[in-house]
Design a protein around this motif. Structure first.
Motif, PDB file in Angstrom:
ATOM      1  N   VAL A  40      -0.289   8.198  -4.860  1.00 53.70           N
ATOM      2  CA  VAL A  40       0.223   6.850  -4.625  1.00 53.70           C
ATOM      3  C   VAL A  40      -0.744   6.133  -3.689  1.00 53.70           C
ATOM      4  CG1 VAL A  40       2.121   5.485  -3.676  1.00 53.70           C
ATOM      5  CG2 VAL A  40       2.603   7.609  -4.913  1.00 53.70           C
ATOM      6  N   ILE A  41      -1.198   4.972  -4.123  1.00 63.22           N
ATOM      7  CA  ILE A  41      -2.038   4.129  -3.271  1.00 63.22           C
ATOM      8  C   ILE A  41      -1.202   2.963  -2.796  1.00 63.22           C
ATOM      9  CG2 ILE A  41      -4.088   2.653  -3.140  1.00 63.22           C
ATOM     10  CD1 ILE A  41      -5.361   4.420  -5.309  1.00 63.22           C
ATOM     11  N   LEU A  42      -1.073   2.831  -1.480  1.00 64.90           N
ATOM     12  CA  LEU A  42      -0.313   1.748  -0.862  1.00 64.90           C
ATOM     13  C   LEU A  42      -1.276   0.614  -0.535  1.00 64.90           C
ATOM     14  CD1 LEU A  42       1.804   3.944   1.589  1.00 64.90           C
ATOM     15  CD2 LEU A  42       2.457   3.119  -0.693  1.00 64.90           C
ATOM     16  N   PHE A  71      -5.909   1.851   2.259  1.00 56.14           N
ATOM     17  CA  PHE A  71      -7.225   1.343   2.626  1.00 56.14           C
ATOM     18  C   PHE A  71      -7.065  -0.097   3.082  1.00 56.14           C
ATOM     19  CE2 PHE A  71      -6.513  -0.378  -1.462  1.00 56.14           C
ATOM     20  CZ  PHE A  71      -7.410  -1.411  -1.691  1.00 56.14           C
ATOM     21  N   ASN A  72      -8.080  -0.613   3.724  1.00 54.41           N
ATOM     22  CA  ASN A  72      -8.107  -2.023   4.119  1.00 54.41           C
ATOM     23  C   ASN A  72      -9.035  -2.770   3.176  1.00 54.41           C
ATOM     24  OD1 ASN A  72      -6.399  -1.848   6.395  1.00 54.41           O
ATOM     25  ND2 ASN A  72      -8.075  -1.055   7.613  1.00 54.41           N
ATOM     26  N   PHE A  73      -8.730  -4.021   2.924  1.00 61.20           N
ATOM     27  CA  PHE A  73      -9.550  -4.833   2.031  1.00 61.20           C
ATOM     28  C   PHE A  73      -9.588  -6.263   2.539  1.00 61.20           C
ATOM     29  CE2 PHE A  73      -5.208  -5.066   0.517  1.00 61.20           C
ATOM     30  CZ  PHE A  73      -5.039  -6.404   0.218  1.00 61.20           C
ATOM     31  N   GLY A  74     -10.499  -7.042   1.995  1.00 59.66           N
ATOM     32  CA  GLY A  74     -10.566  -8.467   2.321  1.00 59.66           C
ATOM     33  C   GLY A  74     -10.800  -8.761   3.785  1.00 59.66           C
ATOM     34  N   ASP A 101     -11.082   4.622  -7.880  1.00 61.34           N
ATOM     35  CA  ASP A 101     -12.006   5.616  -8.421  1.00 61.34           C
ATOM     36  C   ASP A 101     -12.249   6.749  -7.433  1.00 61.34           C
ATOM     37  OD1 ASP A 101     -12.193   4.239 -10.815  1.00 61.34           O
ATOM     38  OD2 ASP A 101     -14.103   3.268 -10.308  1.00 61.34           O
ATOM     39  N   ARG A 102     -12.340   6.424  -6.160  1.00 60.64           N
ATOM     40  CA  ARG A 102     -12.533   7.464  -5.135  1.00 60.64           C
ATOM     41  C   ARG A 102     -11.336   8.409  -5.087  1.00 60.64           C
ATOM     42  NH1 ARG A 102     -12.815   6.571   1.378  1.00 60.64           N
ATOM     43  NH2 ARG A 102     -13.261   8.745   1.895  1.00 60.64           N
ATOM     44  N   VAL A 103     -10.122   7.847  -5.126  1.00 58.39           N
ATOM     45  CA  VAL A 103      -8.905   8.673  -5.103  1.00 58.39           C
ATOM     46  C   VAL A 103      -8.816   9.530  -6.363  1.00 58.39           C
ATOM     47  CG1 VAL A 103      -6.370   8.592  -5.172  1.00 58.39           C
ATOM     48  CG2 VAL A 103      -7.626   7.130  -3.561  1.00 58.39           C
ATOM     49  N   ARG A 104      -9.101   8.953  -7.504  1.00 53.62           N
ATOM     50  CA  ARG A 104      -9.050   9.703  -8.768  1.00 53.62           C
ATOM     51  C   ARG A 104     -10.035  10.874  -8.742  1.00 53.62           C
ATOM     52  NH1 ARG A 104     -10.963   6.479 -12.784  1.00 53.62           N
ATOM     53  NH2 ARG A 104     -10.215   7.933 -14.351  1.00 53.62           N
ATOM     54  N   THR A 105     -11.221  10.637  -8.234  1.00 49.37           N
ATOM     55  CA  THR A 105     -12.232  11.701  -8.147  1.00 49.37           C
ATOM     56  C   THR A 105     -11.781  12.801  -7.192  1.00 49.37           C
ATOM     57  OG1 THR A 105     -14.026  10.182  -8.693  1.00 49.37           O
ATOM     58  CG2 THR A 105     -14.630  12.210  -7.529  1.00 49.37           C
ATOM     59  N   ALA A 106     -11.283  12.421  -6.030  1.00 50.15           N
ATOM     60  CA  ALA A 106     -10.878  13.403  -5.017  1.00 50.15           C
ATOM     61  C   ALA A 106      -9.693  14.245  -5.466  1.00 50.15           C
ATOM     62  CB  ALA A 106     -10.542  12.691  -3.706  1.00 50.15           C
ATOM     63  N   THR A 107      -8.764  13.629  -6.190  1.00 50.07           N
ATOM     64  CA  THR A 107      -7.544  14.343  -6.583  1.00 50.07           C
ATOM     65  C   THR A 107      -7.623  14.942  -7.979  1.00 50.07           C
ATOM     66  OG1 THR A 107      -6.537  12.277  -7.364  1.00 50.07           O
ATOM     67  CG2 THR A 107      -6.070  12.957  -5.067  1.00 50.07           C
ATOM     68  N   GLY A 108      -8.617  14.551  -8.766  1.00 45.59           N
ATOM     69  CA  GLY A 108      -8.777  15.096 -10.098  1.00 45.59           C
ATOM     70  C   GLY A 108      -7.789  14.568 -11.125  1.00 45.59           C
ATOM     71  N   LYS A 136      -6.408   3.171 -15.615  1.00 42.88           N
ATOM     72  CA  LYS A 136      -6.460   4.070 -14.460  1.00 42.88           C
ATOM     73  C   LYS A 136      -5.172   4.063 -13.646  1.00 42.88           C
ATOM     74  CE  LYS A 136     -11.384   3.120 -14.086  1.00 42.88           C
ATOM     75  NZ  LYS A 136     -12.444   2.550 -13.230  1.00 42.88           N
ATOM     76  N   VAL A 137      -4.225   3.193 -14.038  1.00 44.67           N
ATOM     77  CA  VAL A 137      -2.995   3.032 -13.262  1.00 44.67           C
ATOM     78  C   VAL A 137      -1.788   3.284 -14.152  1.00 44.67           C
ATOM     79  CG1 VAL A 137      -1.598   1.387 -11.943  1.00 44.67           C
ATOM     80  CG2 VAL A 137      -4.083   1.404 -11.671  1.00 44.67           C
ATOM     81  N   ASN A 138      -0.910   4.171 -13.692  1.00 41.48           N
ATOM     82  CA  ASN A 138       0.325   4.454 -14.411  1.00 41.48           C
ATOM     83  C   ASN A 138       1.361   3.374 -14.151  1.00 41.48           C
ATOM     84  OD1 ASN A 138       2.301   6.319 -15.804  1.00 41.48           O
ATOM     85  ND2 ASN A 138       3.245   6.149 -13.788  1.00 41.48           N
ATOM     86  N   ALA A 139       1.532   2.996 -12.878  1.00 42.72           N
ATOM     87  CA  ALA A 139       2.552   2.013 -12.518  1.00 42.72           C
ATOM     88  C   ALA A 139       2.091   1.207 -11.316  1.00 42.72           C
ATOM     89  CB  ALA A 139       3.874   2.708 -12.183  1.00 42.72           C
ATOM     90  N   LEU A 140       2.485  -0.065 -11.320  1.00 41.53           N
ATOM     91  CA  LEU A 140       2.307  -0.958 -10.169  1.00 41.53           C
ATOM     92  C   LEU A 140       3.676  -1.418  -9.740  1.00 41.53           C
ATOM     93  CD1 LEU A 140       0.914  -2.866  -8.157  1.00 41.53           C
ATOM     94  CD2 LEU A 140       0.562  -4.467 -10.064  1.00 41.53           C
ATOM     95  N   VAL A 141       4.035  -1.085  -8.518  1.00 42.16           N
ATOM     96  CA  VAL A 141       5.297  -1.525  -7.943  1.00 42.16           C
ATOM     97  C   VAL A 141       4.976  -2.581  -6.893  1.00 42.16           C
ATOM     98  CG1 VAL A 141       7.349  -0.844  -6.627  1.00 42.16           C
ATOM     99  CG2 VAL A 141       6.360   0.731  -8.325  1.00 42.16           C
ATOM    100  N   GLY A 142       5.504  -3.784  -7.076  1.00 47.18           N
ATOM    101  CA  GLY A 142       5.283  -4.856  -6.133  1.00 47.18           C
ATOM    102  C   GLY A 142       6.516  -5.103  -5.284  1.00 47.18           C
TER     103      GLY A 142
END
Length: 148
Positions: A40-42, A71-74, A101-108, A136-142
């Motif tokens: 899960v990416i928050l 992560f922080n952005f913007g 992409d970094r998370v996908r690579t690290a977690t496989g 690359k994304v299963n679900a987006l919860v807003g």
């Protein structure tokens, strides 16, 4: 188990240390399980950072067996003060793309789940549509996304 605190104090460390991950987040050795097969990416909201926005949800998810990432952005510096989540949406979506992409690579894993608050719910939609994120994304919860 990590403490899960349900009040505004969980975000205070983020005011002084904006690059500090919230408790339970960014364990780059975490491997998803069959019970929770996707990390899960928050994604935080406007004018906040990863620690300010996710000090409660991150440890709650981690305690329940999820691999959690933030992560922080913007980033902008205004009058010597670092403010996150205020950059152009297209540029922020590109940052999200790199992080996914970094998370996908690290977690496989092939796909992640995204949970975003405010702009963090809207900007990932841009990523899905214009930065190749949909496969690359299963679900987006807003959570109260700023769509209009």
């Amino acid at each position: 188990a990590l403490p899960v605190i349900y009040n505004v104090s969980t975000g205070l460390p983020g005011v002084f240390s904006p690059d500090l991950s919230p408790p339970g987040a960014n364990d780059w050795n975490c491997k998803p399980t069959s019970a929770h097969p996707r990390p899960v990416i928050l994604v935080n909201g406007t004018f906040t950072n990863q620690r300010m926005n996710w000090g409660t949800l991150s440890p709650l998810l981690k305690n329940n067996g999820y691999c959690v990432f933030t992560f922080n952005f913007g980033k902008s510096v205004i009058a010597g003060l670092t403010i996150h989540s205020v950059g152009p949406v297209a540029a922020s979506a590109a940052e999200l793309s790199t992080f996914v992409d970094r998370v996908r690579t690290a977690t496989g894993v092939a796909k992640v789940d995204l949970v975003g608050h405010s702009q963090g719910g809207m900007m990932p939609n841009y990523y899905l549509k214009f930065h190749g994120g949909a496969p690359k994304v299963n679900a987006l919860v807003g959570l109260a996304p700023s769509y209009h």
